[in-house]
Design an enzyme around this catalytic site. Sequence first.
Site, mmCIF file in Angstrom:
data_model
loop_
_atom_site.group_PDB
_atom_site.id
_atom_site.type_symbol
_atom_site.label_atom_id
_atom_site.label_comp_id
_atom_site.label_asym_id
_atom_site.label_seq_id
_atom_site.Cartn_x
_atom_site.Cartn_y
_atom_site.Cartn_z
ATOM 1 N N ARG A 1 0.840 -1.214 0.000
ATOM 2 C CA ARG A 1 0.000 0.000 0.000
ATOM 3 C C ARG A 1 0.867 1.252 0.000
ATOM 4 O O ARG A 1 0.532 2.247 -0.643
ATOM 5 C CB ARG A 1 -0.956 -0.008 1.198
ATOM 6 C CG ARG A 1 -2.050 -1.069 1.099
ATOM 7 C CD ARG A 1 -3.045 -0.930 2.232
ATOM 8 N NE ARG A 1 -3.799 0.323 2.128
ATOM 9 C CZ ARG A 1 -4.393 0.922 3.157
ATOM 10 N NH1 ARG A 1 -4.293 0.415 4.379
ATOM 11 N NH2 ARG A 1 -5.078 2.034 2.981
ATOM 12 N N CYS B 1 -1.045 6.292 8.930
ATOM 13 C CA CYS B 1 -1.371 4.996 8.329
ATOM 14 C C CYS B 1 -2.450 5.272 7.302
ATOM 15 O O CYS B 1 -2.384 6.265 6.584
ATOM 16 C CB CYS B 1 -1.819 4.012 9.404
ATOM 17 S SG CYS B 1 -3.168 4.620 10.443
#
Length: 278
Positions: A178, A237
């Site tokens: 990611r 995050c």
Amino acid sequence: MHQTLISAEQLAALPAERLVILDCRFRLEQADYGLTVYEAGHLPNAHYLNLEYHLSGSKTGDNGRHPLPDGSRLAVDFGAIGITPDTQVVAYDDAAGQYAARAWWLLRWLGHSAVAVLDGGIQAWTRAGYALDKQAAERRPCRFSIRPALEDTVDASAVLANIEQAAFTVVDARSAERYRGEGETLDPVGGHIPGAANRFFMHNVDADNRFKPVEQLRAEWLAVLGDADPTSIVHQCGSGVTACHNLLAMRHAGFEGARLYPGSWSEWCSDPTRPVAR
């Protein structure tokens, strides 16, 4: 007073009258998961808190998937389950501590220092031979006192300015894939904040989802930090949840003073004018 991690054996030995346990189990893809498993069996006297309803605020479309809750409202929720200034709070989940760490961070954000995460989660509790319960926890309502914050934040504008100024180092807690912008399924844009380093939060735990020994965590975090002062680290995050896991790991390893970018990638990528690296 336990302030980072607590073992199942240590938790079992604590006096119940000064203890509040938080069940933070959650799954993004299954809205009713946490309450379902809580009702099926939880640690004795544990209260259930939901990531979406209790541990996050209202979404506006440009403030991320799990914005911080209003502090005053959160204080009411904490007071309703009996968290006083001298209460030891222990949070747990069944997902390596990623949701329990959010509760840990939020309590510290409101100035409550006596909070720890159950190392290894509910699995560690049952493996140690302790029973689960189906009874709802007894509520002992009180007034939760907001005190000076023990955790600090930065906002998107500060992160944007930092790309040029480099006053702090951003550490992205998402997986390497990611981070690189590969296989993004949760957010509409793949990639990362320019200049951010990467430390996948699951690297903080071992195969049993217990946090690695302090010496190992410290060595691994030093490899990420390099010469950077821990106080110059900002964690993010996808939505400000698993970044708290990295904050917990750093504090447990003896590195204090790092901050959180609560909006994280889901807020960052909502504005097409903000730069993206891949």
